[in-house]
Design a protein around this motif. Structure first.
Motif, mmCIF file in Angstrom:
data_model
loop_
_atom_site.group_PDB
_atom_site.id
_atom_site.type_symbol
_atom_site.label_atom_id
_atom_site.label_comp_id
_atom_site.label_asym_id
_atom_site.label_seq_id
_atom_site.Cartn_x
_atom_site.Cartn_y
_atom_site.Cartn_z
ATOM 1 N N LYS A 48 94.416 -49.372 74.484
ATOM 2 C CA LYS A 48 94.293 -49.945 75.824
ATOM 3 C C LYS A 48 95.517 -50.769 76.192
ATOM 4 O O LYS A 48 95.978 -50.750 77.344
ATOM 5 C CB LYS A 48 93.027 -50.795 75.912
ATOM 6 C CG LYS A 48 91.741 -49.981 75.879
ATOM 7 C CD LYS A 48 90.518 -50.882 75.843
ATOM 8 C CE LYS A 48 89.235 -50.067 75.793
ATOM 9 N NZ LYS A 48 88.036 -50.932 75.670
ATOM 10 N N ILE A 49 96.046 -51.510 75.221
ATOM 11 C CA ILE A 49 97.252 -52.297 75.479
ATOM 12 C C ILE A 49 98.426 -51.372 75.788
ATOM 13 O O ILE A 49 99.197 -51.607 76.737
ATOM 14 C CB ILE A 49 97.565 -53.207 74.273
ATOM 15 C CG1 ILE A 49 96.501 -54.301 74.159
ATOM 16 C CG2 ILE A 49 98.947 -53.835 74.408
ATOM 17 C CD1 ILE A 49 96.602 -55.138 72.908
ATOM 18 N N ILE A 50 98.574 -50.306 75.008
ATOM 19 C CA ILE A 50 99.662 -49.356 75.241
ATOM 20 C C ILE A 50 99.468 -48.644 76.576
ATOM 21 O O ILE A 50 100.436 -48.389 77.309
ATOM 22 C CB ILE A 50 99.754 -48.372 74.060
ATOM 23 C CG1 ILE A 50 100.291 -49.110 72.824
ATOM 24 C CG2 ILE A 50 100.656 -47.185 74.402
ATOM 25 C CD1 ILE A 50 100.227 -48.317 71.544
ATOM 26 N N TYR A 51 98.212 -48.330 76.920
ATOM 27 C CA TYR A 51 97.929 -47.706 78.206
ATOM 28 C C TYR A 51 98.356 -48.623 79.354
ATOM 29 O O TYR A 51 99.001 -48.190 80.316
ATOM 30 C CB TYR A 51 96.439 -47.383 78.307
ATOM 31 C CG TYR A 51 96.044 -46.667 79.578
ATOM 32 C CD1 TYR A 51 96.477 -45.370 79.820
ATOM 33 C CD2 TYR A 51 95.236 -47.275 80.528
ATOM 34 C CE1 TYR A 51 96.113 -44.702 80.977
ATOM 35 C CE2 TYR A 51 94.869 -46.611 81.690
ATOM 36 C CZ TYR A 51 95.312 -45.331 81.905
ATOM 37 O OH TYR A 51 94.958 -44.672 83.057
ATOM 38 N N THR A 52 98.037 -49.917 79.248
ATOM 39 C CA THR A 52 98.431 -50.869 80.277
ATOM 40 C C THR A 52 99.952 -50.961 80.378
ATOM 41 O O THR A 52 100.514 -50.996 81.475
ATOM 42 C CB THR A 52 97.840 -52.256 79.985
ATOM 43 O OG1 THR A 52 96.421 -52.150 79.854
ATOM 44 C CG2 THR A 52 98.174 -53.241 81.092
ATOM 45 N N ALA A 53 100.624 -50.995 79.229
ATOM 46 C CA ALA A 53 102.088 -51.028 79.234
ATOM 47 C C ALA A 53 102.648 -49.780 79.901
ATOM 48 O O ALA A 53 103.649 -49.855 80.628
ATOM 49 C CB ALA A 53 102.610 -51.160 77.805
ATOM 50 N N GLY A 54 102.020 -48.640 79.673
ATOM 51 C CA GLY A 54 102.465 -47.417 80.332
ATOM 52 C C GLY A 54 102.328 -47.500 81.839
ATOM 53 O O GLY A 54 103.219 -47.084 82.594
#
Length: 218
Positions: A48-54
């Motif tokens: 989820k954190i990586i998705y938000t960063a994307g």
């Protein structure tokens, strides 16, 4: 937490209103990066954190003049230096938000190269946070397979060949290997989806993000 939902949503909608092409690209990068994080065995919170960063990795492009951002020809040296500032602009937007500390660092370093020749900090190898190495592969794959004003889109197979060619120099070779192996099985056929912003806040809380920082930083 409600305030964080609104902040992430507002930033993402701002990108849509200002730079529609970049917004579409960012949604695809977020989906690809989350898939890749899953394939690498990362937990749901890290995904989820990586998705938000994307979703927000190119928010800083709103600070780059449109004449540079959408120039149909080759950029001059001065223009390229301005373009290279966009990860810093993104970091400057996101880093003051306490819950976005990890996200802002992934965004800042997504143009670093595995061989240390990237920007803005010239980090090398595992000095680059793992989440940023994941974003680099997802970002480059989508960029190569999307039409740009200065070049036509590559096919999926051509883009995978380029990722393989640059593994160990531009990209983390293990991340590339996992991505390409899954792509060969049809695993990257993901569509743009709207973010579940409320669910993302569970992973973005300082306690959660801090407890998983080692995994995201490699």
């Amino acid at each position: 937490m409600d305030s964080l939902v609104h902040v992430v949503g507002a930033l993402y909608r701002m990108l849509e209103a200002r730079l529609k092409v970049v917004w579409l690209h960012s949604g695809r990068v977020a989906s690809l990066a989350a898939l890749l994080a899953d394939w690498l065995g990362m937990g749901e919170e890290e995904q989820k954190i990586i998705y938000t960063a994307g979703l927000l990795h190119d928010i800083g492009k709103m600070g780059v003049p449109g004449g540079i951002l959408f120039k149909p020809g080759r950029l001059t040296g001065e223009e390229w230096e301005e373009m290279k500032n966009h990860p810093v602009y993104s970091f400057n937007v996101l880093s003051p938000i306490p819950e976005m500390g990890t996200v802002s660092r992934l965004v800042l370093y997504h143009h670093e190269r595995y061989d240390g020749r990237g920007y803005p900090a010239g980090l090398k190898g595992e000095e680059i946070p793992l989440g940023a190495r994941i974003l680099a592969v997802a970002d480059s794959y989508d960029a190569m397979t999307s039409h740009r004003v200065y070049r036509p889109a590559k096919s999926g197979s051509e883009a995978l060949q380029e990722l393989y060619r640059c593994a160990g120099t531009q990209f983390d070779p293990h991340v590339v290997e996992v991505f390409c192996r899954q792509a060969a099985r049809g695993g990257v056929e993901c569509s743009l989806r709207q973010p579940d912003l409320r669910a993302l806040t569970i992973a973005l809380s300082p306690e959660k993000a801090g407890s998983k920082g080692r995994d995201l930083k490699g």
